[in-house]
Motif scaffolding. Structure first.
Motif, PDB file in Angstrom:
ATOM      1  N   TYR A 118       9.918 -54.307   7.273  1.00 47.93           N
ATOM      2  CA  TYR A 118       8.433 -54.414   6.580  1.00 47.93           C
ATOM      3  C   TYR A 118       7.560 -53.332   7.516  1.00 47.93           C
ATOM      4  O   TYR A 118       7.701 -53.284   8.650  1.00 47.93           O
ATOM      5  N   ASN A 132       4.216 -52.130   7.175  1.00 48.09           N
ATOM      6  CA  ASN A 132       2.658 -52.145   7.501  1.00 48.09           C
ATOM      7  C   ASN A 132       2.399 -52.989   8.652  1.00 48.09           C
ATOM      8  O   ASN A 132       2.048 -54.171   8.489  1.00 48.09           O
ATOM      9  N   LYS A 133       2.692 -52.615   9.944  1.00 44.07           N
ATOM     10  CA  LYS A 133       2.371 -53.417  11.172  1.00 44.07           C
ATOM     11  C   LYS A 133       1.867 -52.634  12.437  1.00 44.07           C
ATOM     12  O   LYS A 133       1.961 -51.214  12.480  1.00 44.07           O
ATOM     13  N   LYS A 155      -2.978 -59.769  -0.311  1.00 46.85           N
ATOM     14  CA  LYS A 155      -2.352 -58.506  -0.549  1.00 46.85           C
ATOM     15  C   LYS A 155      -1.097 -58.122  -0.446  1.00 46.85           C
ATOM     16  O   LYS A 155      -0.356 -58.975   0.393  1.00 46.85           O
ATOM     17  N   LYS A 156      -0.554 -57.282  -1.344  1.00 50.57           N
ATOM     18  CA  LYS A 156       0.695 -56.908  -1.427  1.00 50.57           C
ATOM     19  C   LYS A 156       1.371 -56.466   0.027  1.00 50.57           C
ATOM     20  O   LYS A 156       2.415 -56.884   0.464  1.00 50.57           O
ATOM     21  N   ASN A 157       0.748 -55.712   0.404  1.00 52.58           N
ATOM     22  CA  ASN A 157       1.170 -54.964   1.908  1.00 52.58           C
ATOM     23  C   ASN A 157       0.177 -55.039   2.984  1.00 52.58           C
ATOM     24  O   ASN A 157      -0.212 -54.000   3.308  1.00 52.58           O
ATOM     25  N   LYS A 165       9.323 -59.404   6.687  1.00 55.41           N
ATOM     26  CA  LYS A 165       9.590 -59.412   5.366  1.00 55.41           C
ATOM     27  C   LYS A 165       9.552 -60.713   4.977  1.00 55.41           C
ATOM     28  O   LYS A 165       8.839 -61.163   3.922  1.00 55.41           O
ATOM     29  N   ASN A 215       6.597 -63.018   3.115  1.00 53.76           N
ATOM     30  CA  ASN A 215       6.962 -63.489   1.577  1.00 53.76           C
ATOM     31  C   ASN A 215       6.637 -65.114   1.346  1.00 53.76           C
ATOM     32  O   ASN A 215       6.312 -65.516   0.490  1.00 53.76           O
TER      33      ASN A 215
END
Length: 259
Positions: A32, A34-35, A2-4, A106, A110
């Motif tokens: 980043y 979403n953690k 998923k993207k995030n 991030k 990626n």
């Protein structure tokens, strides 16, 4: 992927009061978003918990049992206990005296997205005291079969892969062998190990830390090396994988016999 996706940063701490505030901040101050940040404290007797409790947006787990005599086994226990509470698809391991550069999550995420077959990544540590990046071992040589093993804080691993690894972690054995060595040996045997030629991790040497007990070529260093080979032998048997042990295996065995 998923993207995030949600990712988990697992921090293990024991008497890292000199470092722990910077460590936690480096985990929280990531580009980043979403953690989740999970901090495991192994019964610290310094000011660590006072500092940790200042942070409201982290999960805190305290060891309620007697601390193990072995630092490496205590670290493994802390990571496993924290993992049980984690929800992220990717795990970022972080020792209580190290730091992440604010672009680490991030960039590593990626990399996973672009390389979907990769399960575990090591980035290179920047050694703060020496103000330089640790050099890569370019290739394995005839004497030693070992790949580069960087500190725990350089390891990022997919949750599902970590779950598989836990079947073979041997959390009560090999008291001198840290989780970074176990993970790297496991991934190396399965041909899954990926080392990237970039640095997103800041390594701080703590004179009271686990690694300070294993000065190169000391008795404890040779014992740890022997345990690494014994763990490799265990994995080879369980995974039904055979590789050439190399002269280093027999030399290490000889040195330990002499001790």
């Amino acid at each position: 992927m998923k993207k995030n996706i949600l990712v988990s940063i697992i921090i293990t701490n024991y008497n890292k009061g000199r470092f722990i505030e910077k460590t936690i901040k480096s985990a929280l101050n990531q580009e980043y978003v979403n953690k989740e940040v999970i901090v495991f404290d192994d019964g610290s007797t310094d000011k660590s918990m006072k500092i940790i409790k200042k942070f409201r947006n982290i999960k805190i787990i305290k060891n309620k049992e007697k601390r193990k005599i072995s630092g490496p086994l205590s670290q493994i226990k802390g990571i496993i206990n924290s993992f049980k509470f984690s929800k992220g698809e990717i795990l970022f391991l972080l020792d209580g005296d190290d730091e992440f550069k604010n672009t680490k999550l991030k960039n590593i995420i990626n990399y996973f997205k672009k390389n979907k077959s990769i399960n575990i990544i090591q980035d290179k540590p920047y050694i703060k005291k020496q103000k330089k990046i640790m050099k890569l071992k370019k290739k394995l040589h005839i004497f030693s079969i070992w790949p580069s093993i960087y500190p725990t804080s350089c390891i990022t691993i997919k949750k599902k892969y970590f779950e598989e690894f836990l079947k073979y972690v041997e959390k009560k054995k090999f008291p001198n062998l840290e989780i970074d060595s176990r993970l790297v040996i496991y991934a190396f045997l399965k041909k899954d190990l990926k080392i990237i030629n970039k640095s997103f991790t800041i390594y701080n040497f703590d004179q009271n830390g686990i690694t300070s007990n294993y000065k190169k070529f000391s008795k404890k260093w040779w014992i740890k090396r022997k345990e690494a080979f014994e763990y490799m032998e265990f994995l080879m048997k369980k995974l039904k994988i055979k590789i050439n042990r190399g002269p280093d295996f027999y030399f290490t065995k000889l040195i330990n016999l002499l001790y």
